[in-house]
Design a protein around this motif. Structure first.
Motif, PDB file in Angstrom:
ATOM      1  N   ALA A 199      20.532   6.293  72.929  1.00  0.00           N
ATOM      2  CA  ALA A 199      20.533   5.121  72.050  1.00  0.00           C
ATOM      3  C   ALA A 199      21.981   4.650  71.963  1.00  0.00           C
ATOM      4  O   ALA A 199      22.481   4.021  72.873  1.00  0.00           O
ATOM      5  CB  ALA A 199      19.943   5.469  70.690  1.00  0.00           C
ATOM      6  N   GLY A 200      22.681   4.988  70.875  1.00  0.00           N
ATOM      7  CA  GLY A 200      24.096   4.627  70.801  1.00  0.00           C
ATOM      8  C   GLY A 200      24.966   5.486  71.699  1.00  0.00           C
ATOM      9  O   GLY A 200      25.953   5.030  72.267  1.00  0.00           O
ATOM     10  N   GLY A 201      24.606   6.763  71.829  1.00  0.00           N
ATOM     11  CA  GLY A 201      25.351   7.663  72.696  1.00  0.00           C
ATOM     12  C   GLY A 201      26.676   8.136  72.139  1.00  0.00           C
ATOM     13  O   GLY A 201      27.460   8.774  72.847  1.00  0.00           O
ATOM     14  N   THR A 202      26.945   7.847  70.860  1.00  0.00           N
ATOM     15  CA  THR A 202      28.259   8.195  70.313  1.00  0.00           C
ATOM     16  C   THR A 202      28.491   9.696  70.249  1.00  0.00           C
ATOM     17  O   THR A 202      29.626  10.159  70.364  1.00  0.00           O
ATOM     18  CB  THR A 202      28.443   7.581  68.913  1.00  0.00           C
ATOM     19  N   TRP A 203      27.432  10.473  70.043  1.00  0.00           N
ATOM     20  CA  TRP A 203      27.595  11.927  70.123  1.00  0.00           C
ATOM     21  C   TRP A 203      27.363  12.409  71.554  1.00  0.00           C
ATOM     22  O   TRP A 203      28.085  13.273  72.059  1.00  0.00           O
ATOM     23  CB  TRP A 203      26.615  12.645  69.186  1.00  0.00           C
ATOM     24  N   LEU A 204      26.380  11.847  72.226  1.00  0.00           N
ATOM     25  CA  LEU A 204      26.012  12.301  73.566  1.00  0.00           C
ATOM     26  C   LEU A 204      27.216  12.295  74.503  1.00  0.00           C
ATOM     27  O   LEU A 204      27.411  13.224  75.301  1.00  0.00           O
ATOM     28  CB  LEU A 204      24.912  11.397  74.127  1.00  0.00           C
ATOM     29  N   PHE A 205      28.044  11.257  74.408  1.00  0.00           N
ATOM     30  CA  PHE A 205      29.189  11.133  75.297  1.00  0.00           C
ATOM     31  C   PHE A 205      30.466  11.736  74.704  1.00  0.00           C
ATOM     32  O   PHE A 205      31.550  11.546  75.263  1.00  0.00           O
ATOM     33  CB  PHE A 205      29.424   9.665  75.647  1.00  0.00           C
ATOM     34  N   SER A 206      30.340  12.443  73.598  1.00  0.00           N
ATOM     35  CA  SER A 206      31.533  13.005  72.964  1.00  0.00           C
ATOM     36  C   SER A 206      31.767  14.461  73.340  1.00  0.00           C
ATOM     37  O   SER A 206      32.799  15.032  72.987  1.00  0.00           O
ATOM     38  CB  SER A 206      31.406  12.911  71.435  1.00  0.00           C
ATOM     39  N   ALA A 207      30.821  15.068  74.042  1.00  0.00           N
ATOM     40  CA  ALA A 207      30.933  16.491  74.379  1.00  0.00           C
ATOM     41  C   ALA A 207      30.218  16.758  75.694  1.00  0.00           C
ATOM     42  O   ALA A 207      29.389  15.958  76.154  1.00  0.00           O
ATOM     43  CB  ALA A 207      30.308  17.348  73.266  1.00  0.00           C
ATOM     44  N   GLU A 208      30.551  17.867  76.331  1.00  0.00           N
ATOM     45  CA  GLU A 208      29.860  18.249  77.559  1.00  0.00           C
ATOM     46  C   GLU A 208      28.379  18.489  77.280  1.00  0.00           C
ATOM     47  O   GLU A 208      28.013  19.022  76.235  1.00  0.00           O
ATOM     48  CB  GLU A 208      30.489  19.520  78.136  1.00  0.00           C
ATOM     49  N   GLN A 209      27.543  18.086  78.219  1.00  0.00           N
ATOM     50  CA  GLN A 209      26.090  18.270  78.106  1.00  0.00           C
ATOM     51  C   GLN A 209      25.593  18.925  79.400  1.00  0.00           C
ATOM     52  O   GLN A 209      24.897  18.306  80.212  1.00  0.00           O
ATOM     53  CB  GLN A 209      25.394  16.923  77.872  1.00  0.00           C
ATOM     54  N   PRO A 210      25.940  20.187  79.625  1.00  0.00           N
ATOM     55  CA  PRO A 210      25.681  20.818  80.928  1.00  0.00           C
ATOM     56  C   PRO A 210      24.203  20.961  81.296  1.00  0.00           C
ATOM     57  O   PRO A 210      23.884  21.118  82.475  1.00  0.00           O
ATOM     58  CB  PRO A 210      26.350  22.184  80.795  1.00  0.00           C
ATOM     59  N   ASP A 211      23.309  20.902  80.312  1.00  0.00           N
ATOM     60  CA  ASP A 211      21.881  21.080  80.599  1.00  0.00           C
ATOM     61  C   ASP A 211      21.164  19.775  80.935  1.00  0.00           C
ATOM     62  O   ASP A 211      19.978  19.789  81.272  1.00  0.00           O
ATOM     63  CB  ASP A 211      21.189  21.745  79.408  1.00  0.00           C
TER      64      ASP A 211
END
Length: 273
Positions: free
Chosen positions: A29-41
């Motif tokens: 959606a906004g992605g403000t948290w999604l793009f703030s940290a590594e998401q290795p999974d």
């Protein structure tokens, strides 16, 4: 932050995108948290903003907030005059302390689904007795009380692939008087405690919502306005493991602040009554 494990972005999902869900997906959606940290999974992002859900739908029944409604749009909303709890919408947005860039993209649903103790959209919707509509990958829908959605720090009742579609705030809650108190260690810091007390004008009822200082929202309901001792006893009855600990405050500090601000809220509502 670049997400270097992502191999695909679904730009135009179906109107019920849950059917396309697979392991390694994330709703975007906004992605403000999604793009703030590594998401290795993660391997794939599904863009919910392409579905163009209505952000805000006021009616005689209350206010529906689409999950992809931005903080900016909620802040700009002018509630009807008889929704005397309406100013709490803007005050809750202001508790999401961030730049205008974040406000322009961060969403109400994202803040709720992140399920952090200090999430102000959680405070807002629990205090105003909202219900959440959730969509499952099999096409089914379920309704969850906002109070029951967050179960702990960064934990909630969402099943894999399930989506928060909308938030429904009833008009009866918006017509209540709302008094809030919030404490931060710094002027622009994360909430250490965020309390909201609501009551129907002309009655002695009190619904006290406690967030930020607890790992999940806590609500205390009183048919009549309690005295100071009764209110304090209710706060002290909150289990010890529910009080939150992080650099913004110890459990004991947060409990102390909750007692103090709850009494201020009680007195303000009593004076109004």
């Amino acid at each position: 932050m670049d997400l270097n494990t992502i191999t695909e972005i679904v730009r135009r999902p179906s109107s019920r995108p849950g059917a396309e869900w697979r392991e390694g997906d994330a709703w975007l959606a906004g992605g403000t948290w999604l793009f703030s940290a590594e998401q290795p999974d993660l391997r794939r992002l599904v863009d919910l903003t392409a579905l163009h859900w209505d952000p805000l739908v006021p009616s005689d029944a209350g206010l529906e907030i689409g999950a992809t409604c931005t903080i900016r749009d909620l802040y700009a909303f002018a509630p009807p005059g008889d929704w005397i709890a309406g100013p709490l919408l803007a005050r809750s947005c202001e508790a999401l302390l961030s730049s205008f860039k974040v406000w322009n993209s961060a969403t109400v649903g994202g803040n709720i689904c992140l399920s952090l103790p200090a999430g102000p959209m959680i405070t807002l919707t629990v205090a105003l007795e909202a219900r959440y509509e959730l969509w499952a990958p099999d096409g089914s829908t379920r309704i969850v009380d906002a109070l029951e959605f967050v179960t702990g720090d960064h934990q909630n009742v969402l099943a894999p692939g399930e989506i928060l579609r909308r938030v429904a705030i009833p008009a009866r809650a918006l017509r209540k008087r709302a008094v809030h108190r919030r404490f931060t260690l710094t002027r622009l810091g994360r909430s250490t405690v965020f309390l909201v007390g609501t009551g129907t004008p002309g009655t002695g009822e009190l619904l006290l919502t406690v967030t930020a200082g607890t790992t999940r929202p806590v609500r205390m309901a009183f048919d009549g306005l309690p005295d100071a001792r009764t209110l304090r006893q209710s706060i002290d009855a909150v289990p010890a493991d529910v009080w939150f600990a992080d650099p913004n405050g110890t459990p004991g500090h947060r409990r102390h602040l909750t007692r103090h601000f709850a009494e201020e809220i009680r007195r303000e509502l009593m004076a109004g009554t």
